[in-house]
Scaffold this motif. Structure first.
Motif, short mmCIF file in Angstrom:
data_model
loop_
_atom_site.label_atom_id
_atom_site.label_comp_id
_atom_site.label_asym_id
_atom_site.label_seq_id
_atom_site.Cartn_x
_atom_site.Cartn_y
_atom_site.Cartn_z
N VAL A 253 0.83 -1.21 0.00
CA VAL A 253 0.00 0.00 0.00
C VAL A 253 0.87 1.27 0.00
O VAL A 253 0.62 2.18 -0.79
CB VAL A 253 -0.99 0.00 1.20
N VAL A 254 1.90 1.33 0.84
CA VAL A 254 2.68 2.59 0.89
C VAL A 254 3.44 2.81 -0.42
O VAL A 254 3.79 3.95 -0.73
CB VAL A 254 3.65 2.71 2.10
N ASN A 255 3.64 1.75 -1.18
CA ASN A 255 4.35 1.90 -2.46
C ASN A 255 3.40 1.90 -3.65
O ASN A 255 3.82 1.65 -4.78
CB ASN A 255 5.39 0.78 -2.60
N CYS A 256 2.12 2.21 -3.42
CA CYS A 256 1.14 2.08 -4.52
C CYS A 256 1.16 3.27 -5.47
O CYS A 256 0.48 3.27 -6.50
CB CYS A 256 -0.27 1.86 -3.97
N GLY A 257 1.91 4.30 -5.13
CA GLY A 257 2.06 5.41 -6.07
C GLY A 257 1.00 6.50 -5.96
O GLY A 257 1.02 7.46 -6.71
N ARG A 258 0.08 6.35 -5.04
CA ARG A 258 -0.96 7.37 -4.85
C ARG A 258 -0.57 8.27 -3.68
O ARG A 258 0.22 7.86 -2.81
CB ARG A 258 -2.33 6.71 -4.56
N PRO A 259 -1.14 9.49 -3.62
CA PRO A 259 -0.83 10.37 -2.49
C PRO A 259 -1.26 9.73 -1.16
O PRO A 259 -2.37 9.23 -1.06
CB PRO A 259 -1.68 11.62 -2.78
N ILE A 260 -0.33 9.75 -0.21
CA ILE A 260 -0.60 9.12 1.10
C ILE A 260 -0.26 10.09 2.22
O ILE A 260 0.81 10.70 2.21
CB ILE A 260 0.24 7.84 1.28
N ARG A 261 -1.21 10.23 3.15
CA ARG A 261 -0.89 10.92 4.41
C ARG A 261 -0.91 9.86 5.49
O ARG A 261 -1.86 9.10 5.58
CB ARG A 261 -1.93 12.00 4.73
N MET A 262 0.14 9.83 6.28
CA MET A 262 0.22 8.81 7.32
C MET A 262 0.21 9.48 8.67
O MET A 262 0.96 10.44 8.91
CB MET A 262 1.53 8.04 7.14
#
Ligand code: BDR
Ligand code: CA
Length: 311
Positions: free
Chosen positions: A175-184
């Motif tokens: 998921v973290v490498n899926c290429g979409r914008p992520i806020r964690m």
């Protein structure tokens, strides 16, 4: 216009508060909740989620998802968790989960969307990873993922690993490498946003079903944290998942830094740790807006305001 959201939850006392905030905030439109194994076996997470929606009187559909992590067997969890208990302290649900599997519903819903639904996973990332594996094209339809998970300076399931990532590290890595914008929203942020016993009294005083239930859930958390993992200030607890939802309503409630993040899946001591490359030593393209700080007064004000509402 209200932001459309889907919450992926392992309800759970803090998931419950997050669900009530998402359902009652006028700035969000909660399309549905998907459940995943985590704090409790998945069937209990589903029942707990239904109880929450029944209690506040919102007819939001609930879809049951993965009952085991993607690769590893489910871990040996205690019969009753210190901070979540087993079933939430609410009447048994009178509604049913939808017949469709959560992963199928996520694929279908994102595929049919106009690319305007924010995905908010606040449990292990198994459902989300399965959705991406099953139908990789769906990623392009997700404008942002706001994830409660991860940790840089502190762990809660091991010295370095945060629970949601630790339960299913392979899923989290995908998921973290899926290429979409992520806020964690990691523990580094949530452990700064502690809710106290006095805050609970104030919440209870609001008298709404949501505020009263939230006070009960958070008091349970405080007891559990004081016993099993005391915070710097006694008689307080983090309400992790609620902070992630508040960050969608008002992004200034957290302070993020865009960095490269990956997940350890083969560590002897570090399995499930989020590896945060603040100095960009790997040269990897930054993929995550990682929150290290919180505006605590704003967070509390938002919680009180929203939980003080009725459906
Ligand atoms: C996370 O793990 C769960 O126990 C909580 O619900 C939260 O999502 C915190 O590590
Ligand atoms: Ca959770």
């Amino acid at each position: 216009m209200a932001t459309k959201v889907i919450l992926d939850v392992d309800t759970g006392t803090d998931d419950a508060v997050a669900l009530m905030i998402a359902a009652l905030s006028p700035d969000l439109k909660l399309l549905g909740a998907t459940t995943v194994v985590g704090n409790c076996p998945c069937t209990i997470c589903t029942e707990n989620t239904l109880r929450v929606f029944d209690h506040i009187g919102v007819p939001i559909p609930v879809y049951q998802g993965m009952v085991e992590p993607m690769v590893r067997p489910d871990f040996d969890r205690p019969e009753e968790s210190e901070v979540h208990g087993k079933y939430l302290d609410l009447p048994e649900s009178t509604s049913q989960a939808q017949a469709q599997h959560a992963v199928d519903w996520l694929v279908e819903t994102f595929s049919a969307s106009a690319g305007d639904i924010t995905l908010v996973p606040v449990g292990p990332l198994t459902n989300v990873a399965m959705m991406l594996r099953h139908c990789p094209e769906v990623a392009a339809q997700i404008p942002e993922l706001v994830i409660m998970g991860g940790a840089h300076h502190i762990g809660n399931r091991s010295a370095l690993a945060e629970f949601n990532i630790w339960v299913d590290p392979e899923a989290a890595r995908l998921v973290v490498n899926c290429g979409r914008p992520i806020r964690m929203v990691p523990l580094d942020a949530t452990h700064k946003a502690l809710i106290s016993a006095e805050d609970c009294q104030q919440l209870r005083g609001l008298g709404t079903p949501a505020a009263t239930a939230a006070a009960t859930f958070i008091e349970r958390r405080i007891e559990g944290y004081d016993r099993s993992q005391p915070m710097k200030i006694l008689n307080t607890a983090p309400v992790h998942d609620a902070l992630a939802v508040c960050a969608i309503i008002d992004p200034t409630v957290i302070k993020t830094e865009l960095i490269a993040v990956d997940v350890e899946t083969k560590g002897e001591l570090t399995d499930g740790a989020t590896i945060c490359d603040f100095g960009n030593r790997t040269g990897k393209a930054p993929n995550v807006h990682f929150a290290m700080d919180v505006d605590v007064p704003k967070f509390k004000e938002m919680m009180f305001d929203i939980l003080g509402r009725r459906a």
